[in-house]
Design an enzyme around this catalytic site. Structure first.
Site, PDB file in Angstrom:
ATOM      1  N   HIS A  77      11.837  14.931  38.959  1.00  0.00           N
ATOM      2  CA  HIS A  77      13.324  15.253  38.869  1.00  0.00           C
ATOM      3  C   HIS A  77      13.743  16.401  39.840  1.00  0.00           C
ATOM      4  O   HIS A  77      12.886  17.234  40.251  1.00  0.00           O
ATOM      5  CB  HIS A  77      13.630  15.524  37.473  1.00  0.00           C
ATOM      6  N   ASP A 341       6.741  16.588  36.762  1.00  0.00           N
ATOM      7  CA  ASP A 341       5.709  17.373  37.668  1.00  0.00           C
ATOM      8  C   ASP A 341       4.102  16.932  37.146  1.00  0.00           C
ATOM      9  O   ASP A 341       3.340  16.851  37.842  1.00  0.00           O
ATOM     10  CB  ASP A 341       6.202  18.840  37.915  1.00  0.00           C
TER      11      ASP A 341
END
Ligand SMILES: *[C@@H]1O[C@H](CO)[C@@H](O)[C@H](O)[C@H]1NC(C)=O
Ligand SMILES: *[C@@H]1O[C@H](CO)[C@@H](O)[C@H](O)[C@H]1NC(C)=O
Ligand SMILES: *[C@@H]1O[C@H](CO)[C@@H](O)[C@H](O)[C@H]1NC(C)=O
Ligand SMILES: *[C@@H]1O[C@H](CO)[C@@H](O)[C@H](O)[C@H]1NC(C)=O
Ligand SMILES: *[C@@H]1O[C@H](CO)[C@@H](O)[C@H](O)[C@H]1NC(C)=O
Ligand SMILES: *[C@@H]1O[C@H](CO)[C@@H](O)[C@H](O)[C@H]1NC(C)=O
Ligand SMILES: *[C@@H]1O[C@H](CO)[C@@H](O)[C@H](O)[C@H]1NC(C)=O
Ligand SMILES: *[C@@H]1O[C@H](CO)[C@@H](O)[C@H](O)[C@H]1NC(C)=O
Ligand SMILES: *[C@@H]1O[C@H](CO)[C@@H](O)[C@H](O)[C@H]1NC(C)=O
Ligand SMILES: *[C@@H]1O[C@H](CO)[C@@H](O)[C@H](O)[C@H]1NC(C)=O
Ligand SMILES: *[C@@H]1O[C@H](CO)[C@@H](O)[C@H](O)[C@H]1NC(C)=O
Length: 475
Positions: A77, A341
């Site tokens: 994101h 992540d």
């Protein structure tokens, strides 16, 4: 008269103070916005996107004798506000500073006239957008980053998709985190009217087990390892910051935990406002130390220093290999997936990129021997592409190759790069990959059965029947 004027001045001052308190907007010096790029690489992936700094100079477009067969993307994101936990920690540190009775001196002087970037918890966990940005001039919105990425994708792959696939319709995949979903939508909408997309929202819950873009949640056995090594690096640099700020501001109630929180404050305020004065508190040496401490921590929690990182990452890497094998059978040639992540780090642990030959230690910063840097691999908006292409050789044989492009830079495998464009011959890629995850049993090692009975990833193959449409989560 004089008295009257100064009363007016006082009133004006009081009013402008009140106005500042009631609004999160701050007249930040426009010249400062965009001037802190050189510190993004030290902020552990919490700062805005930047291309991988170790440019290999290999063109991202496949060599002319090659044509693309499949492209896969795992994207993080975009730029965002802090998570709930980090927001709370920053808030606590801000409250301690706010309670200081005197006016601030030295590097904290800016706090005498400052509006906190988290006036409430409304934006925590969310992507930064035009609507929630603290400054209309902020160039680092997660929203703009995703749109820009979409346009770059279009420039690199748009004609190929339109010309070589059967239709310009395709399905993309997102985890069910709101900011991940929003990133996917901004990216896909930026592709314009030429393409129709369908977005499958795959749940990121422990109950999803292996059938998710966030298999870490299906891994209750996971936890950080080698804390002794991580802790051995020490907090000396955090104490240095604390002492320096206290020397300038006697009695200031802060400690090493607060000094640590200031780095998060710095990174997330840049995402929200385009600029953060708290970043100026750190010396370059402290930024380097902080960055390495975060690399070390990540190495033994979500990267190759933790055996479970590879096990979790094997779920997505296994899917990558299966999709690549099916490149000529499947209608769809572009597989776009949006996630977090840590999932990308787990994935890369299985793939075997940035896999240091030597384990990171707490003995000091390995300046001449460090391949893995968290902030370089997973900044906000990180993007990891796998390209499969077939090339015609001089004697007219055609064969397939695979390589990775991480944050705009081709990163070849050190141990497999004999193909055109430093790619890995497909058969070797598969053999290498299967060896890396040989013997790994995600569900067993992760103790998945205590949260889910789903032990394989199927959504890339069953989305047409299942139609994944999970409710969005603020996480
Ligand atoms: C890397 O270097 C190549 C060749 O000089 C250049 O074309 C490309 O734009 C660079 N990539 C990045 C991300 O800086
Ligand atoms: C601020 O001043 C008040 C009143 O003098 C005192 O009680 C309080 O401890 C001081 N707080 C700090 C953080 O110095
Ligand atoms: C910070 O704390 C204050 C006071 O407790 C609260 O009103 C505010 O919502 C908190 N902000 C965040 C981001 O948690
Ligand atoms: C592509 O998508 C459009 C709109 O969703 C739909 O009308 C059309 O039938 C699709 N075409 C193909 C080939 O699937
Ligand atoms: C695995 O799950 C079982 C049952 O929930 C639990 O008792 C055990 O502690 C878990 N083991 C690990 C390593 O998480
Ligand atoms: C870097 O951090 C380590 C551990 O905290 C400390 O020993 C060292 O003095 C720091 N170096 C600098 C240049 O700040
Ligand atoms: C710093 O202070 C906070 C309370 O404000 C406390 O929770 C934390 O443990 C302290 N950290 C250290 C290193 O003492
Ligand atoms: C391409 O589309 C045509 C007509 O829509 C269809 O008959 C054909 O099977 C499709 N080919 C592939 C590889 O999907
Ligand atoms: C790195 O550490 C792991 C255990 O954490 C160990 O199995 C491995 O042998 C070490 N590698 C090197 C090169 O020291
Ligand atoms: C998995 O668990 C769910 C409920 O937890 C149950 O409804 C389902 O039948 C189970 N599936 C299998 C294949 O065991
Ligand atoms: C790995 O891929 C194979 C198909 O190639 C599949 O059968 C298996 O279930 C996959 N494993 C996981 C954990 O998804």
């Amino acid at each position: 008269m004089i008295i009257k004027i100064s009363l007016v001045c006082l009133l004006a001052a009081a009013l402008s103070y009140a106005a500042k308190i009631s609004s999160p907007y701050q007249q930040t010096d426009i010249s400062k916005i965009g001037s802190q790029k050189d510190i993004f690489g030290f902020l552990a992936g919490s700062a805005p996107y930047f291309s991988y700094p170790g440019n290999t100079s290999i063109p991202v477009t496949p060599p002319p004798q090659c044509k693309l067969q499949q492209v896969q993307l795992f994207a993080r994101h975009g730029e965002r506000y802090p998570s709930k936990d980090v927001g709370k920690a920053i808030n606590q540190t801000f409250a301690k500073l706010e309670s200081y009775n005197s006016s601030f001196k030295g590097p904290l002087k800016f706090l005498n006239d400052y509006q906190f970037f988290l006036p409430n918890s409304d934006n925590l966990e969310l992507e930064t957008t035009h609507d929630n940005s603290l400054n209309p001039n902020n160039p680092y919105l997660g929203m703009t980053d995703a749109q820009k990425h979409g346009l770059e994708f279009l420039a690199e792959y748009g004609d190929w998709i339109a010309n070589t696939t059967n239709s310009t319709n395709f399905t993309a995949f997102t985890s069910s985190s709101r900011r991940v979903h929003d990133t996917a939508v901004y990216f896909l909408e930026a592709l314009g009217n030429r393409f129709n997309f369908d977005l499958q929202i795959v749940p990121e819950t422990p109950q999803s087990g292996a059938n998710t873009l966030v298999p870490k949640f299906g891994c209750p056995a996971w936890g950080p390892v080698n804390r002794d090594i991580v802790n051995s690096f020490g907090n000396g640099f955090l104490n240095d910051i604390t002492n320096r700020l206290q020397d300038a501001n006697p009695g200031l109630d802060i400690n090493a935990t607060d000094a640590h929180n200031l780095f998060d404050w710095c990174a997330f305020e840049i995402n929200a406002r385009g600029y953060s004065e708290i970043c100026d508190v750190f010396t370059r040496e402290e930024l380097i130390n902080y960055s390495y401490q975060q690399d070390l921590n990540t190495y033994y929690s979500d990267f190759v220093g933790n055996p479970l990182a590879k096990a979790i990452g094997s779920v997505l890497f296994n899917a990558t290999m299966t999709l690549l094998k099916q490149s000529e059978e499947l209608d769809q040639r572009v597989w776009l997936s949006f996630t977090h992540d840590n999932d990308i780090l787990n994935y890369l642990s299985a793939v075997g990129l940035f896999d240091d030959k030597r384990n990171l230690t707490g003995k000091g910063v390995p300046f001449q021997d460090q391949t893995f840097r968290r902030s370089w691999v997973v900044p906000m908006g990180a993007r990891v592409y796998a390209q499969k292409y077939e090339c015609t050789s001089n004697n007219n044989t055609v064969s397939s190759f695979v390589r990775y492009v991480v944050n705009d830079v081709v990163i070849p495998f050190d141990d497999c790069q004999s193909g055109p464009g430093f790619s890995c011959p497909f058969a070797e890629f598969l053999e290498r990959g299967e060896n890396r995850i040989k013997g790994i049993n995600f569900a067993k090692e992760c103790n998945t059965s205590s949260v889910s009975n789903v032990t394989s990833l199927t959504f890339y193959w069953d989305y047409k029947e299942k139609n994944y449409d999970a409710p969005l989560l603020l996480q």
